[in-house]
Design a protein around this motif. Structure first.
Motif, PDB file in Angstrom:
ATOM      1  N   GLN A  26       0.817  -1.207   0.000  1.00 47.12           N
ATOM      2  CA  GLN A  26       0.000   0.000   0.000  1.00 47.12           C
ATOM      3  C   GLN A  26       0.854   1.261   0.000  1.00 47.12           C
ATOM      4  OE1 GLN A  26      -2.114  -1.878   2.948  1.00 47.12           O
ATOM      5  NE2 GLN A  26      -2.868  -3.006   1.196  1.00 47.12           N
ATOM      6  N   GLU A  27       1.982   1.180   0.706  1.00 48.62           N
ATOM      7  CA  GLU A  27       2.854   2.357   0.732  1.00 48.62           C
ATOM      8  C   GLU A  27       3.400   2.638  -0.664  1.00 48.62           C
ATOM      9  OE1 GLU A  27       5.986   2.311   3.675  1.00 48.62           O
ATOM     10  OE2 GLU A  27       7.204   3.555   2.354  1.00 48.62           O
ATOM     11  N   LYS A  71       2.774   6.021  -2.979  1.00 44.53           N
ATOM     12  CA  LYS A  71       3.832   6.831  -3.588  1.00 44.53           C
ATOM     13  C   LYS A  71       3.655   6.882  -5.097  1.00 44.53           C
ATOM     14  CE  LYS A  71       7.274   6.183  -0.014  1.00 44.53           C
ATOM     15  NZ  LYS A  71       8.418   5.419   0.468  1.00 44.53           N
ATOM     16  N   VAL A  73      -6.891   3.783  -1.710  1.00 41.74           N
ATOM     17  CA  VAL A  73      -5.565   3.412  -1.189  1.00 41.74           C
ATOM     18  C   VAL A  73      -5.389   3.974   0.217  1.00 41.74           C
ATOM     19  CG1 VAL A  73      -3.090   3.684  -1.511  1.00 41.74           C
ATOM     20  CG2 VAL A  73      -4.543   3.232  -3.478  1.00 41.74           C
ATOM     21  N   ILE A  74      -5.834   5.225   0.433  1.00 41.57           N
ATOM     22  CA  ILE A  74      -5.704   5.828   1.765  1.00 41.57           C
ATOM     23  C   ILE A  74      -6.500   5.040   2.793  1.00 41.57           C
ATOM     24  CG2 ILE A  74      -6.367   7.794   3.159  1.00 41.57           C
ATOM     25  CD1 ILE A  74      -5.375   9.585   1.252  1.00 41.57           C
ATOM     26  N   ALA A 106      -7.262   1.942   2.715  1.00 34.04           N
ATOM     27  CA  ALA A 106      -6.549   0.693   2.986  1.00 34.04           C
ATOM     28  C   ALA A 106      -5.390   0.921   3.949  1.00 34.04           C
ATOM     29  CB  ALA A 106      -6.041   0.090   1.674  1.00 34.04           C
ATOM     30  N   ILE A 107      -4.702   2.051   3.790  1.00 33.99           N
ATOM     31  CA  ILE A 107      -3.570   2.331   4.686  1.00 33.99           C
ATOM     32  C   ILE A 107      -4.060   2.681   6.081  1.00 33.99           C
ATOM     33  CG2 ILE A 107      -1.703   3.971   5.133  1.00 33.99           C
ATOM     34  CD1 ILE A 107      -1.203   4.057   2.170  1.00 33.99           C
ATOM     35  N   ARG A 117      -4.830  -0.092   8.485  1.00 37.83           N
ATOM     36  CA  ARG A 117      -3.657  -0.682   9.120  1.00 37.83           C
ATOM     37  C   ARG A 117      -3.024   0.268  10.118  1.00 37.83           C
ATOM     38  NH1 ARG A 117      -0.958  -4.751   6.239  1.00 37.83           N
ATOM     39  NH2 ARG A 117       0.446  -4.585   8.011  1.00 37.83           N
ATOM     40  N   ARG A 118      -2.997   1.551   9.768  1.00 28.99           N
ATOM     41  CA  ARG A 118      -2.308   2.535  10.588  1.00 28.99           C
ATOM     42  C   ARG A 118      -3.143   3.788  10.699  1.00 28.99           C
ATOM     43  NH1 ARG A 118       3.685   3.486   8.658  1.00 28.99           N
ATOM     44  NH2 ARG A 118       4.582   1.439   8.970  1.00 28.99           N
ATOM     45  N   LEU A 149       4.842   6.866   6.040  1.00 26.17           N
ATOM     46  CA  LEU A 149       4.962   5.795   5.053  1.00 26.17           C
ATOM     47  C   LEU A 149       6.427   5.668   4.663  1.00 26.17           C
ATOM     48  CD1 LEU A 149       1.878   6.664   2.886  1.00 26.17           C
ATOM     49  CD2 LEU A 149       2.055   4.964   4.670  1.00 26.17           C
ATOM     50  N   SER A 150       7.183   5.017   5.495  1.00 31.00           N
ATOM     51  CA  SER A 150       8.623   4.983   5.233  1.00 31.00           C
ATOM     52  C   SER A 150       9.191   3.608   5.499  1.00 31.00           C
ATOM     53  CB  SER A 150       9.333   6.025   6.088  1.00 31.00           C
ATOM     54  OG  SER A 150       8.980   5.827   7.436  1.00 31.00           O
ATOM     55  N   VAL A 151       8.375   2.569   5.270  1.00 30.85           N
ATOM     56  CA  VAL A 151       8.879   1.211   5.436  1.00 30.85           C
ATOM     57  C   VAL A 151       9.875   0.901   4.330  1.00 30.85           C
ATOM     58  CG1 VAL A 151       8.237  -1.210   5.618  1.00 30.85           C
ATOM     59  CG2 VAL A 151       6.678   0.552   6.421  1.00 30.85           C
TER      60      VAL A 151
END
Lengths: 495, 101
Positions: A163-164, A168, B80-81, B83-84, B87-88, B96-98
């Protein structure tokens, strides 16, 4: 009564588009009506749709060859050799991705139908891009392609990375689309039309009143295209998206999206704005050099194989831009040959990555490839062929492709550009060698007394075998591909 | 004082720049989407004013297509947001920095 003038429609030119979009919508409808559809049905349906599209390209190619390229739908769609070639290429990649997708979805325990639907819709957008003869149609094609890919990138519901990466990709993709569109608006303002043929006519026959507006428009369009093909300095999203998105989707992004974007780019820049080539070749050359150098150098620093291949795809985009900046028939023919070879290399390589990912899709570190030659000798051998192809080693398709674009750059007096690209290619070879060393010379990690070997599903076997065979065939017998791409040079139609 | 086409073009350029700067600097995903909309609508303004200036309907026609595309784009972005956020909760763009290497 007011008679409405309707444009002439050559239906046969729209067949691939109809097959892909109707196929996608039918599958979506059936899947929402029938409960518990077995997961073989959407896959088989997608493969059949892709093959039908591919078969439809054969008579289209013949027709274009016999009666010449033409324009239809009031000058919004152009059908020439390049359209048919890219359509066929997209159809092949759709089949390959569908073959990879089912075992992947099953392994990751994901619901599947939507991925196939989005894949076919995205391919339909790619076909629109490859055949667009009007800037607005091109934009629509690009968005149909991209919006579907944004969703596909986010498809792995349980990996936050997926998703990330999609987020992006979405933000930067929308950013790039806005730039591209702004450039189109300015070109429209300067030339008075969005139709490529009329733009070209206007540019070749009159001195523009708004010359500055045209330049600004072309510059903004270049930025938009550079984002979409992942050229440096507009490449920042690529490694993250390649790392986050499901591996079969990355195969589509690398092979399909790139082919469609370059087809559109060549048509706009070389065909429509060819008379003003001296304005856009220097920046495209700069993008090309930056992409091959940064792509090769930064790839060396990576330890994740997906990120390595992402940077190598950036370097490949640089080589493709090298052919674009030559801005002649040889250059564009070289670009199309490169696209065909790269589609094979990318689908094959990402098929290997799909298999290697293992449950959870996370075994992509360089260490996970250690000793693969002993665990899965055939898989390692196939990956070797594909990596050597990416490096451009002689007797693989990659050599033929790289030679073509370099020769076209040299013929266009671009000695510096070609020289730097050759050096960068040598540096990039080191990256592929690192993976090869890891596979052949290092021992596998032993976990609890056993070494884990990836299982290779039948679909992935077919994709890897076909792409390897294609790469070797083109490397040994390059003649047919070069003849094909010489016939596929896009021409201006529709005025 | 006569308001000419170039005024509209300048306004569109300013709006487009505001949108692009906002997209690159803001961290709230929703505000980022609004910036994308701002950029696309700046292009719409450019299309309309250039079309009026050229006496050509094509410019106004383009706007319809752009509007539809913008709507479709935001639908996907919001999905998409969502979905994110599941989770968070409360994630900003900086969270978003994985990914990265």
């Amino acid at each position: 009564m007011l008679a409405v003038a309707t444009p002439e429609v050559l239906w046969w030119t729209l067949l691939p588009l109809l097959f892909l979009s109707v196929g996608a919508l039918l599958l979506l409808t059936v899947a929402s009506i029938v409960r518990h559809l077995p997961d073989t049905v959407p896959q088989a349906w997608t493969v059949v749709t892709g093959l039908v599209t591919l078969v439809a390209c054969v008579p289209m190619w013949q027709e274009v060859h016999d009666t010449g390229p033409r324009s239809t739908l009031a000058g919004s769609i152009a059908v020439d050799g390049s359209t048919v070639l890219v359509t066929a290429l997209l159809a092949i990649v759709v089949v390959a991705v569908a073959l990879l997708a089912r075992p992947y979805l099953r392994r990751e325990d994901l619901p599947g139908v939507e991925l196939y639907v989005l894949l076919m819709l995205s391919a339909a957008g790619g076909v629109v891009m490859a055949s667009a003869d009007d800037l607005i149609v091109l934009f629509l094609g690009l968005e149909i392609l991209s919006i579907a890919v944004y969703v596909m990138a986010a498809f792995h519901l349980r990996r936050i990375e997926s998703q990330e990466g999609a987020m992006k990709y979405f933000v930067l993709g929308a950013f790039a689309s806005a730039f591209l569109l702004y450039g189109m608006a300015l070109v429209y303002g300067a030339t008075g039309s969005t139709r490529l043929a009329l733009i070209a006519e206007q540019l070749s026959t009159t001195v523009l009143v708004r010359d500055g507006m045209l330049l600004a428009g072309v510059a903004l369009m270049l930025v938009g295209f550079a984002f979409k093909v992942a050229a440096v300095p507009f490449h920042a999203w690529t490694p993250d998206v390649y790392e986050g998105a499901p591996a079969p989707v990355v195969a589509w992004m690398a092979a399909g999206v790139k082919a469609a974007a370059f087809a559109a780019m060549v048509r706009v820049l070389v065909v429509s704005l060819g008379t003003h080539a001296s304005d856009w070749t220097p920046p495209v050359g700069a993008l090309a050099v930056a992409s091959v150098v940064i792509g090769a150098v930064v790839a060396v620093l990576q330890t994740d194989v997906r990120r390595m291949l992402a940077y190598s795809s950036i370097a490949h985009a640089g080589f493709l831009l090298l052919g674009v900046q030559a801005s002649d028939a040889d250059g564009t023919a070289a670009v199309y040959a490169y696209l065909v070879v790269y589609a094979l290399l990318a689908t094959g390589s990402f098929a290997v990555l799909t298999v290697m990912g293992g449950e959870g899709d996370h075994a992509h570190h360089l260490d996970d490839y250690r000793g693969l030659a002993r665990r899965r000798p055939v898989l390692a051998g196939a990956f070797t062929v594909l990596l050597l192809g990416q490096a451009g080693v002689p007797f693989t398709g990659g050599f033929v492709a790289k030679l073509g674009v370099l020769a076209s750059a040299v013929a266009d007096q671009g000695y510096w550009v070609a020289g730097i690209a050759m050096l960068a290619a040598a540096a990039a070879a080191f990256v592929y060698l690192r993976i090869l060393v890891s596979m052949y010379l290092e021992d596998a990690e032993v976990v609890d007394g056993v070494t884990v070997s990836p299982t290779v599903p039948a679909g992935a076997r077919v994709v890897i075998a076909v792409s390897c065979a294609g790469v070797l065939f083109i490397g040994l017998v390059p003649g047919p591909l070069l003849t094909l791409t010489r016939d596929a040079v896009p021409v201006l139609v529709g005025n | 004082m006569v308001v000419t086409t170039s005024w509209y073009l300048a306004l569109a350029a300013v709006l487009f720049s505001l949108g692009s700067v906002g997209l690159l600097t803001r961290r709230n995903p929703l505000v980022m989407f609004m910036c994308v909309e701002l950029m696309l609508n700046a292009v719409n303004l450019t299309f309309v004013s250039l079309g009026a200036d050229l006496g050509d309907l094509g410019g106004q026609l383009s706007v319809f297509f752009v509007l539809v595309v913008a709507a479709a784009e935001v639908v996907v972005g919001l999905a998409v947001i969502v979905a994110i956020m599941r989770r968070r909760p409360g994630a900003t763009a900086d969270d978003l920095s994985v990914l990265g290497g």
